[in-house]
Write a protein that holds these residues in place. Structure first.
Motif, short mmCIF file in Angstrom:
data_model
loop_
_atom_site.label_atom_id
_atom_site.label_comp_id
_atom_site.label_asym_id
_atom_site.label_seq_id
_atom_site.Cartn_x
_atom_site.Cartn_y
_atom_site.Cartn_z
N ALA A 1 0.83 -1.20 0.00
CA ALA A 1 0.00 0.00 0.00
C ALA A 1 0.87 1.25 0.00
CB ALA A 1 -0.94 0.00 1.21
N ALA A 2 1.94 1.24 0.80
CA ALA A 2 2.85 2.38 0.84
C ALA A 2 3.50 2.61 -0.51
CB ALA A 2 3.92 2.15 1.92
N GLU A 3 3.92 1.51 -1.16
CA GLU A 3 4.53 1.64 -2.49
C GLU A 3 3.53 2.18 -3.50
OE1 GLU A 3 5.86 -2.31 -3.19
OE2 GLU A 3 7.73 -2.08 -2.03
N HIS A 4 2.30 1.69 -3.41
CA HIS A 4 1.26 2.12 -4.36
C HIS A 4 0.95 3.60 -4.19
CE1 HIS A 4 -2.19 1.47 -7.02
NE2 HIS A 4 -2.88 2.26 -6.21
N LEU A 5 0.96 4.09 -2.94
CA LEU A 5 0.61 5.48 -2.65
C LEU A 5 1.83 6.40 -2.64
CD1 LEU A 5 -1.96 4.86 0.23
CD2 LEU A 5 -2.48 5.53 -2.13
N HIS A 6 3.03 5.81 -2.87
CA HIS A 6 4.29 6.56 -2.86
C HIS A 6 4.51 7.24 -1.50
CE1 HIS A 6 4.51 5.84 -7.17
NE2 HIS A 6 3.30 6.36 -7.31
N LEU A 7 4.26 6.46 -0.45
CA LEU A 7 4.46 6.94 0.91
C LEU A 7 5.45 6.04 1.63
CD1 LEU A 7 0.74 7.63 1.94
CD2 LEU A 7 2.45 9.34 1.29
N ALA A 8 6.00 6.54 2.73
CA ALA A 8 6.87 5.71 3.57
C ALA A 8 6.00 4.74 4.37
CB ALA A 8 7.69 6.59 4.50
N GLN A 9 6.50 3.54 4.58
CA GLN A 9 5.72 2.53 5.31
C GLN A 9 5.34 3.00 6.71
OE1 GLN A 9 7.41 -1.39 5.31
NE2 GLN A 9 5.96 -2.19 6.81
N PRO A 10 6.24 3.64 7.46
CA PRO A 10 5.85 4.11 8.81
C PRO A 10 4.68 5.10 8.77
CG PRO A 10 8.24 4.10 8.60
CD PRO A 10 7.69 3.85 7.23
N ALA A 11 4.62 5.92 7.71
CA ALA A 11 3.52 6.88 7.61
C ALA A 11 2.19 6.16 7.40
CB ALA A 11 3.78 7.85 6.46
N VAL A 12 2.21 5.09 6.61
CA VAL A 12 0.99 4.31 6.38
C VAL A 12 0.57 3.61 7.67
CG1 VAL A 12 0.00 2.37 5.11
CG2 VAL A 12 1.49 4.00 3.94
N THR A 13 1.53 3.02 8.35
CA THR A 13 1.23 2.35 9.62
C THR A 13 0.65 3.33 10.64
OG1 THR A 13 3.00 0.75 9.24
CG2 THR A 13 2.20 0.97 11.51
N ARG A 14 1.24 4.53 10.71
CA ARG A 14 0.77 5.54 11.66
C ARG A 14 -0.65 5.97 11.33
NH1 ARG A 14 4.75 8.41 11.21
NH2 ARG A 14 4.04 9.90 9.63
N SER A 15 -0.95 6.16 10.04
CA SER A 15 -2.29 6.59 9.65
C SER A 15 -3.33 5.51 9.94
CB SER A 15 -2.32 6.95 8.15
OG SER A 15 -1.52 8.08 7.90
N LEU A 16 -2.93 4.24 9.74
CA LEU A 16 -3.85 3.14 10.05
C LEU A 16 -4.18 3.12 11.54
CD1 LEU A 16 -5.41 0.56 9.44
CD2 LEU A 16 -3.24 -0.70 9.55
N ARG A 17 -3.17 3.33 12.36
CA ARG A 17 -3.40 3.37 13.81
C ARG A 17 -4.32 4.52 14.19
NH1 ARG A 17 2.89 2.33 15.65
NH2 ARG A 17 2.92 0.07 15.28
#
Length: 312
Positions: free
Chosen positions: A31-47
């Motif tokens: 998902a992070a790769e698809h959205l061109h975001l860093a993985q920690p940012a995706v994890t943080r937003s999910l939380r």
């Protein structure tokens, strides 16, 4: 949790995009790769979303991220919200210049080989900036996509909708269903065959949840016969045509499909009880986008031509 909690500004549009992307991609990393975001940012937003809702939305497993019961429910609504926002943007764009937009069409077997390609070609000649998306599936699978806005309309044989809320149907034309086999098939040499004469051959029939399959079962039952024992179930037009052309399989196809498929010929066995209405299924309460309205106009025009000419 009160519904008002979702409207206090803490839930962002990016949260909805994120949840849908994780569900589609199956992992936070993809998902992070698809959205061109860093993985920690995706994890943080999910939380952030899980803390806001007070429930766990995904579980981690050997196959990646899987939505929980709460996740499936919330993601369904997230998809609908995003679809409506996309439609709003397309509508504004369409109203502004009438030259761009996207129309998504769910297609069934009938209408897919002649009517739909002709209507798409006519639309693209008039409005080359409109993108057309075609999704093939059964009617049962298409209806949820239609209701949540993933597709704009469904084209094919009209299925009963008495138990389906939120949709309406328009008839475009009537088309017989014919039993067919390859040119040179032994069944063509039987003279005046009846349905029982064909049971010795393999068959390819639509999936059980389709209206055509139900109607064919009624035809067999009326003749005092069971369905063929040697059977393939398939609704992909390309696969069905290839099976008929390359084997001794027999199938029931819309007449336009049968008459325009090289190497396939109808068998002289009537299927009068089979319903013949081809048309479109539309959302009942959601207005069509400008691109979808143009697509519907071209479908109507091409259906009128098919009716007048009888086929090709």
């Amino acid at each position: 949790m009160r519904a008002i909690d979702l409207l206090n500004g803490r839930l962002k549009l990016r949260h909805l995009v994120l949840l849908v992307t994780i569900a589609d991609q199956g992992s936070v990393l993809r998902a992070a790769e698809h959205l061109h975001l860093a993985q920690p940012a995706v994890t943080r937003s999910l939380r952030e979303v899980e803390q806001l809702l007070g429930v766990e939305l995904f579980t981690r497993g050997a196959r990646g991220m899987t939505p929980t019961l709460f996740g499936e429910a919330f993601i369904e609504h997230a998809r609908a919200v995003l679809a409506e926002l996309r439609r709003a943007g397309e509508r504004i764009s369409g109203l502004a210049d009438g030259e761009t937009g996207t129309v998504a069409i769910g297609t069934l077997l009938a209408g897919s080989n002649v009517l739909l390609p002709r209507a798409i070609a006519a639309l693209k000649r008039d409005r080359p900036g409109i993108t057309v998306i075609v999704r093939e599936a059964t009617f049962v699978e298409q209806v949820p996509r239609l209701l949540d806005g993933e597709i704009d309309l469904v084209l094919g044989r009209l299925n009963p909708i008495e138990d389906v809320r939120g949709v309406r149907q328009l008839t475009l034309y009537s088309e017989p269903v014919r039993l067919v086999a390859r040119v040179g098939h032994p069944a063509h040499e039987l003279g005046r065959p009846v349905l029982a004469d064909l049971l010795a051959y393999p068959w390819v029939l639509p999936l059980e949840q389709t209206a055509l399959r139900h109607e064919l079962e009624q035809v067999f039952a009326a003749a005092g016969l069971r369905l063929p024992g040697n059977l393939v179930e398939c609704t992909s037009i390309l696969t069905v045509r290839t099976l008929i052309q390359d084997t001794d399989m027999i199938a029931a196809l819309p007449e336009l499909v049968a008459m325009t498929s090289e190497g396939i010929a109808p068998l002289p066995i009537p299927l009068d009880p089979v319903r013949r209405q081809v048309g479109v299924t539309l959302p009942d309460r959601r207005p069509l986008t400008p691109a979808a309205r143009l697509m519907l106009d071209h479908l109507r025009e091409q259906a009128a031509l098919v009716t007048r000419t009888g086929s090709t």
